[in-house]
Design a protein around this motif. Sequence first.
Motif, PDB file in Angstrom:
ATOM      1  N   MET A 188       0.805  -1.221   0.000  1.00  9.02           N
ATOM      2  CA  MET A 188       0.000   0.000   0.000  1.00  9.02           C
ATOM      3  C   MET A 188       0.842   1.276   0.000  1.00  9.02           C
ATOM      4  SD  MET A 188      -1.214   2.566   2.222  1.00  9.02           S
ATOM      5  CE  MET A 188      -1.319   1.891   3.872  1.00  9.02           C
ATOM      6  N   PRO A 189       1.869   1.417   0.873  1.00  7.72           N
ATOM      7  CA  PRO A 189       2.656   2.667   0.856  1.00  7.72           C
ATOM      8  C   PRO A 189       3.274   2.969  -0.502  1.00  7.72           C
ATOM      9  CG  PRO A 189       3.145   1.378   2.815  1.00  7.72           C
ATOM     10  CD  PRO A 189       2.317   0.498   1.933  1.00  7.72           C
ATOM     11  N   VAL A 222       0.672   4.478  -2.752  1.00 11.76           N
ATOM     12  CA  VAL A 222       0.408   5.881  -2.418  1.00 11.76           C
ATOM     13  C   VAL A 222       1.552   6.762  -2.916  1.00 11.76           C
ATOM     14  CG1 VAL A 222       0.026   7.509  -0.534  1.00 11.76           C
ATOM     15  CG2 VAL A 222      -0.980   5.225  -0.421  1.00 11.76           C
ATOM     16  N   MET A 223       2.779   6.300  -2.738  1.00 14.53           N
ATOM     17  CA  MET A 223       3.936   7.068  -3.232  1.00 14.53           C
ATOM     18  C   MET A 223       3.841   7.270  -4.742  1.00 14.53           C
ATOM     19  SD  MET A 223       7.030   6.531  -5.020  1.00 14.53           S
ATOM     20  CE  MET A 223       7.653   4.890  -4.676  1.00 14.53           C
ATOM     21  N   LEU A 224       3.525   6.202  -5.485  1.00 10.08           N
ATOM     22  CA  LEU A 224       3.424   6.314  -6.941  1.00 10.08           C
ATOM     23  C   LEU A 224       2.284   7.243  -7.351  1.00 10.08           C
ATOM     24  CD1 LEU A 224       4.051   2.607  -8.008  1.00 10.08           C
ATOM     25  CD2 LEU A 224       5.605   4.547  -8.292  1.00 10.08           C
ATOM     26  N   THR A 225       1.182   7.173  -6.628  1.00  8.90           N
ATOM     27  CA  THR A 225       0.058   8.066  -6.920  1.00  8.90           C
ATOM     28  C   THR A 225       0.474   9.523  -6.763  1.00  8.90           C
ATOM     29  OG1 THR A 225      -1.546   6.396  -6.195  1.00  8.90           O
ATOM     30  CG2 THR A 225      -2.294   8.692  -6.279  1.00  8.90           C
ATOM     31  N   SER A 226       1.156   9.838  -5.665  1.00 10.11           N
ATOM     32  CA  SER A 226       1.606  11.215  -5.443  1.00 10.11           C
ATOM     33  C   SER A 226       2.608  11.644  -6.507  1.00 10.11           C
ATOM     34  CB  SER A 226       2.218  11.354  -4.047  1.00 10.11           C
ATOM     35  OG  SER A 226       3.468  10.700  -3.936  1.00 10.11           O
ATOM     36  N   ILE A 242      15.944   8.254 -10.651  1.00 13.98           N
ATOM     37  CA  ILE A 242      15.673   8.760  -9.316  1.00 13.98           C
ATOM     38  C   ILE A 242      15.187   7.569  -8.502  1.00 13.98           C
ATOM     39  CG2 ILE A 242      14.307  10.311  -7.893  1.00 13.98           C
ATOM     40  CD1 ILE A 242      14.004  12.162 -10.274  1.00 13.98           C
ATOM     41  N   TYR A 243      15.886   7.287  -7.417  1.00 14.70           N
ATOM     42  CA  TYR A 243      15.485   6.188  -6.555  1.00 14.70           C
ATOM     43  C   TYR A 243      14.657   6.724  -5.390  1.00 14.70           C
ATOM     44  CZ  TYR A 243      15.475   2.758  -2.885  1.00 14.70           C
ATOM     45  OH  TYR A 243      15.054   1.916  -1.895  1.00 14.70           O
ATOM     46  N   PHE A 244      13.564   6.002  -5.066  1.00 13.70           N
ATOM     47  CA  PHE A 244      12.729   6.349  -3.914  1.00 13.70           C
ATOM     48  C   PHE A 244      12.557   5.150  -3.000  1.00 13.70           C
ATOM     49  CE2 PHE A 244      10.260   9.481  -6.764  1.00 13.70           C
ATOM     50  CZ  PHE A 244      11.030  10.550  -6.342  1.00 13.70           C
ATOM     51  N   ASP A 245      12.635   5.388  -1.684  1.00 10.17           N
ATOM     52  CA  ASP A 245      12.085   4.442  -0.726  1.00 10.17           C
ATOM     53  C   ASP A 245      10.567   4.490  -0.853  1.00 10.17           C
ATOM     54  OD1 ASP A 245      14.441   3.527   0.324  1.00 10.17           O
ATOM     55  OD2 ASP A 245      14.350   4.701   2.168  1.00 10.17           O
ATOM     56  N   GLY A 246       9.905   3.517  -0.244  1.00  6.43           N
ATOM     57  CA  GLY A 246       8.452   3.461  -0.358  1.00  6.43           C
ATOM     58  C   GLY A 246       7.710   4.370   0.601  1.00  6.43           C
ATOM     59  N   ASP A 247       8.388   4.868   1.642  1.00  3.77           N
ATOM     60  CA  ASP A 247       7.700   5.656   2.671  1.00  3.77           C
ATOM     61  C   ASP A 247       7.847   7.154   2.447  1.00  3.77           C
ATOM     62  OD1 ASP A 247      10.403   5.531   3.196  1.00  3.77           O
ATOM     63  OD2 ASP A 247      10.184   5.329   5.371  1.00  3.77           O
ATOM     64  N   VAL A 252       9.385  19.320  -1.423  1.00  4.57           N
ATOM     65  CA  VAL A 252       9.056  18.643  -2.674  1.00  4.57           C
ATOM     66  C   VAL A 252       8.804  17.165  -2.409  1.00  4.57           C
ATOM     67  CG1 VAL A 252       9.892  18.036  -4.985  1.00  4.57           C
ATOM     68  CG2 VAL A 252      10.387  20.293  -4.026  1.00  4.57           C
ATOM     69  N   ILE A 253       9.631  16.578  -1.556  1.00 10.55           N
ATOM     70  CA  ILE A 253       9.498  15.174  -1.172  1.00 10.55           C
ATOM     71  C   ILE A 253       9.521  15.083   0.347  1.00 10.55           C
ATOM     72  CG2 ILE A 253      10.550  12.878  -1.265  1.00 10.55           C
ATOM     73  CD1 ILE A 253      11.831  13.762  -3.951  1.00 10.55           C
ATOM     74  N   VAL A 254       8.508  14.463   0.914  1.00 13.58           N
ATOM     75  CA  VAL A 254       8.451  14.241   2.360  1.00 13.58           C
ATOM     76  C   VAL A 254       8.729  12.762   2.619  1.00 13.58           C
ATOM     77  CG1 VAL A 254       7.053  14.358   4.450  1.00 13.58           C
ATOM     78  CG2 VAL A 254       6.802  16.110   2.679  1.00 13.58           C
ATOM     79  N   HIS A 255       9.690  12.511   3.496  1.00 13.39           N
ATOM     80  CA  HIS A 255      10.150  11.152   3.797  1.00 13.39           C
ATOM     81  C   HIS A 255       9.771  10.819   5.236  1.00 13.39           C
ATOM     82  CE1 HIS A 255      13.848   8.210   3.893  1.00 13.39           C
ATOM     83  NE2 HIS A 255      12.695   7.590   4.077  1.00 13.39           N
ATOM     84  N   PHE A 256       8.915   9.836   5.389  1.00 18.17           N
ATOM     85  CA  PHE A 256       8.436   9.448   6.721  1.00 18.17           C
ATOM     86  C   PHE A 256       9.426   8.469   7.335  1.00 18.17           C
ATOM     87  CE2 PHE A 256       4.783   9.985   3.773  1.00 18.17           C
ATOM     88  CZ  PHE A 256       4.506  11.298   4.136  1.00 18.17           C
ATOM     89  N   SER A 257      10.510   9.026   7.831  1.00 24.24           N
ATOM     90  CA  SER A 257      11.682   8.226   8.182  1.00 24.24           C
ATOM     91  C   SER A 257      11.656   7.646   9.582  1.00 24.24           C
ATOM     92  CB  SER A 257      12.950   9.081   8.007  1.00 24.24           C
ATOM     93  OG  SER A 257      12.832  10.308   8.706  1.00 24.24           O
ATOM     94  N   ALA A 258      10.587   7.841  10.316  1.00 23.80           N
ATOM     95  CA  ALA A 258      10.499   7.290  11.672  1.00 23.80           C
ATOM     96  C   ALA A 258       9.148   6.619  11.873  1.00 23.80           C
ATOM     97  CB  ALA A 258      10.694   8.395  12.719  1.00 23.80           C
ATOM     98  N   CYS A 259       9.060   5.839  12.903  1.00 24.81           N
ATOM     99  CA  CYS A 259       7.813   5.179  13.250  1.00 24.81           C
ATOM    100  C   CYS A 259       7.073   5.987  14.316  1.00 24.81           C
ATOM    101  CB  CYS A 259       8.094   3.772  13.785  1.00 24.81           C
ATOM    102  SG  CYS A 259       8.821   2.673  12.544  1.00 24.81           S
TER     103      CYS A 259
END
Length: 319
Positions: free
Chosen positions: A1-2, A5-9, A95-100, A232-239
């Motif tokens: 799912m994440p 959502v990333m691809l949609t954005s 361009i490489y992206f993590d999923g979060d 431009v890019i928000v990275h949800f890097s913590a839990c």
Amino acid sequence: MPIGVMLTSLFENNKEDDISIHMMTNKEFTEKNQSSLRNIVESRGGHIAFYFMDDDLFRDFPIGEDYQSQHIISMVAYYRLFAAEILPQEIDRIIYFDGDIIVRDSLRELWNTNMEGFPIAAVPDCENCTVIHYNRLKYPQSLGYFNSGVLLINLQYWREHHVLKEFLQIAKEKRPVLRCHDQDIMNLLFRENKIVLPLKYNMENCFLFCREQVPLTYVFDEQIKEGQQHPVIVHFSACPKLWHKDSHHPYKAEFVYYRNMTEWKNMRERRHYRGRHRFYWALVNFAIWIGWSHPSNNPDNFYVKAERMVFNDNIVPLR
């Protein structure tokens, strides 16, 4: 799912560009998941290809060691190191992206970065850039340390300079110090030859909150301000991550906005923390409501201080 959502954005904010997605995954990634992502991409005029990795390729890479960062990491973290060999030879940059993450604006300026003579472009990491980490890796702090969640990669350079061979050598020779997996490997190899991107292209959690807690020098002050006002890019890097019920991240609403464009719009959110961990996170959430108004205008907010207190007690593991 994440990832969906990333691809949609990504596509919603880059409608004028021709985008191809290349996803390196493993055999556990089901046909249903592939179909879901394919629908997101192709319905927006894009193309997606899947590459199924053999985990035997990664037998020399450390994973799950006691000295490594505590959050859950699998062999998938090392897949990006093989990009130059796995992806088609005609592709000379990615361009490489993590999923979060979520993408909030056009990436055209980032894509057009002049990469001649450079293997990689990345944003400084907001956590692993204190003197302790440089002492661990044995190179000068002045050279900097980047986060591997968003990368502009010069694949042509990687192929011409056979960087995979050097990655493998570092994994073998530096194994006991590779706390942050692929990120440490790339920082060791590219420590003197990289482009430092503006922070707005990878706004990790701590960049959005208290400036005093970010272990970067004053020269980044304007970039932090710019990134807080218009990331431009928000990275949800913590839990907890944004798909968890107990997440109160300031960009949770935007994540939900893009999720509502997908087949997961009615997915039930689950809590990340339970028991004692849930109790500590409840204290942090309470602090949000009494102390947080906007990440850019409250540098002494109680939320950040409480968040740091919990993180430092190893109740919320961070990269």
